[in-house]
Design an enzyme around this catalytic site. Structure first.
Site, short mmCIF file in Angstrom:
data_model
loop_
_atom_site.label_atom_id
_atom_site.label_comp_id
_atom_site.label_asym_id
_atom_site.label_seq_id
_atom_site.Cartn_x
_atom_site.Cartn_y
_atom_site.Cartn_z
CG HIS A 151 -2.12 -0.86 1.09
ND1 HIS A 151 -2.05 -2.23 1.26
CD2 HIS A 151 -3.42 -0.60 0.80
CE1 HIS A 151 -3.24 -2.77 1.09
NE2 HIS A 151 -4.09 -1.79 0.81
CE LYS A 155 -4.00 -0.46 4.75
NZ LYS A 155 -5.35 0.07 5.01
#
Length: 264
Positions: A151, A155
């Site tokens: 990701h 995040k």
């Protein structure tokens, strides 16, 4: 018309979802909530002149009646938002990850007790949901499996909710067929180098700029490996799943976890 209140309306996901709700023929956005942008014109924020709606600081400021709330915020904020919506007897769709298991259990009881419904889904990309369903079939034959999730570096939680759900689903399937994942590693020269574990399944998290949301499930067998991977290349990939969830949750009662609950 499905009347919707959107929490986290001005976040990266919130803006994409807000625009999709406004553009949907069968939905009406009646509340855009984001405390950091209170008072700003939401139409300008999402680049449309189809609505004239000021951003609100909380659900207590929403004057219009609504059918369902959508939450893409943080775990702490989502917990409070969910409780307020369910206590009103309204329905909820949640894409926020990181909610503790005990909070989810409380939310489940709250939805049932108030005769309403909620969907909590770690991932709304239909491709990711299908990836997990396919993996459940593969693990019967390849029980040696590990997960890599990748990701963007903004995040805040790791592993991703999708990776955790994938590992839980695979673990359940392995228990059903009395299968085990073999791993002879006893010494980690660098602590954590084998990743985190859900039951016997290792999860490895990568956070880098340039990534959006990606997951690879790698299965190993004698003389062969099998990998399946899903790549979310833009946040728009979540929209069909979110809209489907909104249309389905208003027809159902109870607690649902994972978008696969709504797939036929």
């Amino acid at each position: 018309m499905i009347k919707v209140v959107l929490f986290g309306a001005c976040g990266k996901m919130g803006k994409v979802i807000g625009k999709a709700i406004v553009d949907a023929d069968d939905m009406l956005l009646v509340g855009a909530i984001d405390p950091k942008f209170t008072g700003e014109n939401y139409g300008k924020i999402i680049g449309t002149d189809k609505i004239s709606l000021d951003v609100l600081g909380s659900i207590d400021e929403v004057k219009d009646d609504f059918d369902v709330g959508v939450d893409f915020t943080t775990a702490e904020a989502a917990y409070d938002n969910i409780k307020k919506v369910l206590l009103k007897g309204k329905r909820m769709v949640v894409g926020t990850t990181g909610l503790p298991k005990e909070s989810i259990e409380e939310i489940k009881n709250l939805a049932i007790g108030n005769k309403t419904s909620i969907l909590i889904a770690p991932n709304f990309a239909l491709g990711a949901v299908l990836m997990m369903q396919i993996a459940k079939q593969i693990v019967k034959y390849f029980p040696d499996v590990e997960i890599i999730e990748l990701h963007h570096n903004e995040k805040i939680d790791a592993p991703s909710g999708t990776a955790l759900l994938t590992a839980e689903l695979l673990s359940q399937e392995m228990k059903k067929y009395n299968l085990t994942h073999k791993d002879a590693t006893k010494i980690e020269k660098l602590p954590g180098s084998r990743g985190g574990k859900v039951e016997s399944i290792n999860i490895h998290s990568i956070r880098l700029p340039g990534l959006v949301a990606h997951q690879e499930i790698i299965f190993g067998g004698i003389g062969q490996t099998l990998s399946i991977r899903h790549d979310a290349l833009s946040r728009e990939c979540y929209i069909p799943g979110v809209l489907m969830a909104l249309r389905e949750i208003v027809k159902r009662d109870g607690f649902f976890y994972g978008l696969e609950s709504f797939l036929e």
